[in-house]
Scaffold this motif. Sequence first.
Motif, PDB file in Angstrom:
ATOM      1  N   LEU A  93       0.822  -1.205   0.000  1.00 37.74           N
ATOM      2  CA  LEU A  93       0.000   0.000   0.000  1.00 37.74           C
ATOM      3  C   LEU A  93       0.862   1.264   0.000  1.00 37.74           C
ATOM      4  O   LEU A  93       1.944   1.280   0.594  1.00 37.74           O
ATOM      5  CB  LEU A  93      -0.908   0.023   1.231  1.00 37.74           C
ATOM      6  N   PRO A  94       0.388   2.329  -0.620  1.00 36.54           N
ATOM      7  CA  PRO A  94       1.075   3.627  -0.517  1.00 36.54           C
ATOM      8  C   PRO A  94       1.142   4.072   0.940  1.00 36.54           C
ATOM      9  O   PRO A  94       0.282   3.706   1.758  1.00 36.54           O
ATOM     10  CB  PRO A  94       0.181   4.560  -1.338  1.00 36.54           C
ATOM     11  N   ALA A 109      -1.242   3.117   4.134  1.00 38.11           N
ATOM     12  CA  ALA A 109      -0.659   2.182   5.098  1.00 38.11           C
ATOM     13  C   ALA A 109      -0.798   2.716   6.518  1.00 38.11           C
ATOM     14  O   ALA A 109      -1.184   1.991   7.441  1.00 38.11           O
ATOM     15  CB  ALA A 109       0.814   1.942   4.767  1.00 38.11           C
ATOM     16  N   VAL A 110      -0.492   4.002   6.698  1.00 40.05           N
ATOM     17  CA  VAL A 110      -0.659   4.614   8.018  1.00 40.05           C
ATOM     18  C   VAL A 110      -2.124   4.597   8.429  1.00 40.05           C
ATOM     19  O   VAL A 110      -2.462   4.303   9.580  1.00 40.05           O
ATOM     20  CB  VAL A 110      -0.125   6.059   8.028  1.00 40.05           C
ATOM     21  N   VAL A 150       6.377   6.589   6.525  1.00 44.37           N
ATOM     22  CA  VAL A 150       6.543   7.970   6.098  1.00 44.37           C
ATOM     23  C   VAL A 150       7.907   8.515   6.487  1.00 44.37           C
ATOM     24  O   VAL A 150       8.410   9.458   5.885  1.00 44.37           O
ATOM     25  CB  VAL A 150       5.419   8.861   6.695  1.00 44.37           C
ATOM     26  N   GLY A 151       8.505   7.924   7.535  1.00 45.36           N
ATOM     27  CA  GLY A 151       9.769   8.441   8.033  1.00 45.36           C
ATOM     28  C   GLY A 151       9.587   9.690   8.850  1.00 45.36           C
ATOM     29  O   GLY A 151      10.493  10.521   8.959  1.00 45.36           O
ATOM     30  N   ARG A 162      -9.317   0.538  -5.633  1.00 45.09           N
ATOM     31  CA  ARG A 162      -8.431  -0.492  -6.177  1.00 45.09           C
ATOM     32  C   ARG A 162      -7.278  -0.792  -5.218  1.00 45.09           C
ATOM     33  O   ARG A 162      -6.829  -1.936  -5.094  1.00 45.09           O
ATOM     34  CB  ARG A 162      -7.876  -0.044  -7.526  1.00 45.09           C
ATOM     35  N   SER A 163      -6.779   0.250  -4.531  1.00 45.80           N
ATOM     36  CA  SER A 163      -5.608   0.075  -3.666  1.00 45.80           C
ATOM     37  C   SER A 163      -5.942  -0.561  -2.326  1.00 45.80           C
ATOM     38  O   SER A 163      -5.215  -1.437  -1.842  1.00 45.80           O
ATOM     39  CB  SER A 163      -4.930   1.427  -3.431  1.00 45.80           C
ATOM     40  N   VAL A 164      -7.039  -0.084  -1.701  1.00 44.85           N
ATOM     41  CA  VAL A 164      -7.289  -0.476  -0.317  1.00 44.85           C
ATOM     42  C   VAL A 164      -8.637  -1.156  -0.102  1.00 44.85           C
ATOM     43  O   VAL A 164      -8.911  -1.645   0.987  1.00 44.85           O
ATOM     44  CB  VAL A 164      -7.166   0.774   0.592  1.00 44.85           C
TER      45      VAL A 164
END
Length: 295
Positions: A64-65, A69-70, A125-126, A198-200
């Motif tokens: 996931l982007p 993700a977060v 994300v860092g 589509r992603s999540v």
Amino acid sequence: MDSVLTTVFLPIALGIIMFGLGLGLTAADFTRVARYPKAVVIALVCQILILPAACFGLIMLFDLPAPLAVGMMLLAASPGGTTANLYSHLFGGDVALNISLTAINSVLAVVSLPVITNFALSYFVGDGDGVGLQFDKTVQIFAIVLLPVLLGMLIKRYRGAFADRMHTPVKIASALILVAVIVGAVSAEWSNMDDYVRSVGLVTVLFSAISLALGYWAPRLMKVERGQAIASSMEIGIHNGTLAIAIAVSPALLNSSEMAIPAAMYGVVMFFTAAAAGFIFKYTTKEAAPEVVDA
């Protein structure tokens, strides 16, 4: 998402929901844990440790982007929602256990939610300066989660008749608010919804199914009776998506409508997956032979 919505409406809306939760709680809901310690401990371990780990695995599997993700980890860290009590009642769960778990999870979330979300921010994300362990933001989460609950409990304790009259109207208002919050979160990112689905989309469905299955089968494997396992499943499988959205979009916290998308989508799919799971657990599984368990 519009700043007026995030700074004014959403905190008030979440406060009403948590206040409604408090109207249904008493001190006995916390002390009742002594009656069934095994069921409570298993459910809490699943909720706080195993479920975030499972969510992390799904995120890595589907790549996931970072913002989504977060958002998924924030959702996984959120405590059970009040809808869990209703679903537990409908499908033969131990509602008293549900109420106790909701009460305890709401308190523990003040610590577990910032820790898990901070980990997600740092890993994906860092950003070491996110929600995390910063004292001021932990205080904000405390105010969001606990203060309305405590107020509701105080009214329940000292104005019991009023609390009983208000419980149903506040519950109805909470349901309407939940819908409004989901619509607001989705509309803010409407132009990207095709990509988000589509992603999540599949990830939220799988996460919901895993949450419900984990909440049921982990207690059953540890010889907890079926009614308590159903209660555990609904508590672990029905998250407080409104809280996750509020933290994601709040300008003082994450300030990201994109991070709110997983919780918004989950808020829709969980009603269907929880109903399907409840039907399966109630009508297609069998109770084990009677035995002595912690009670």
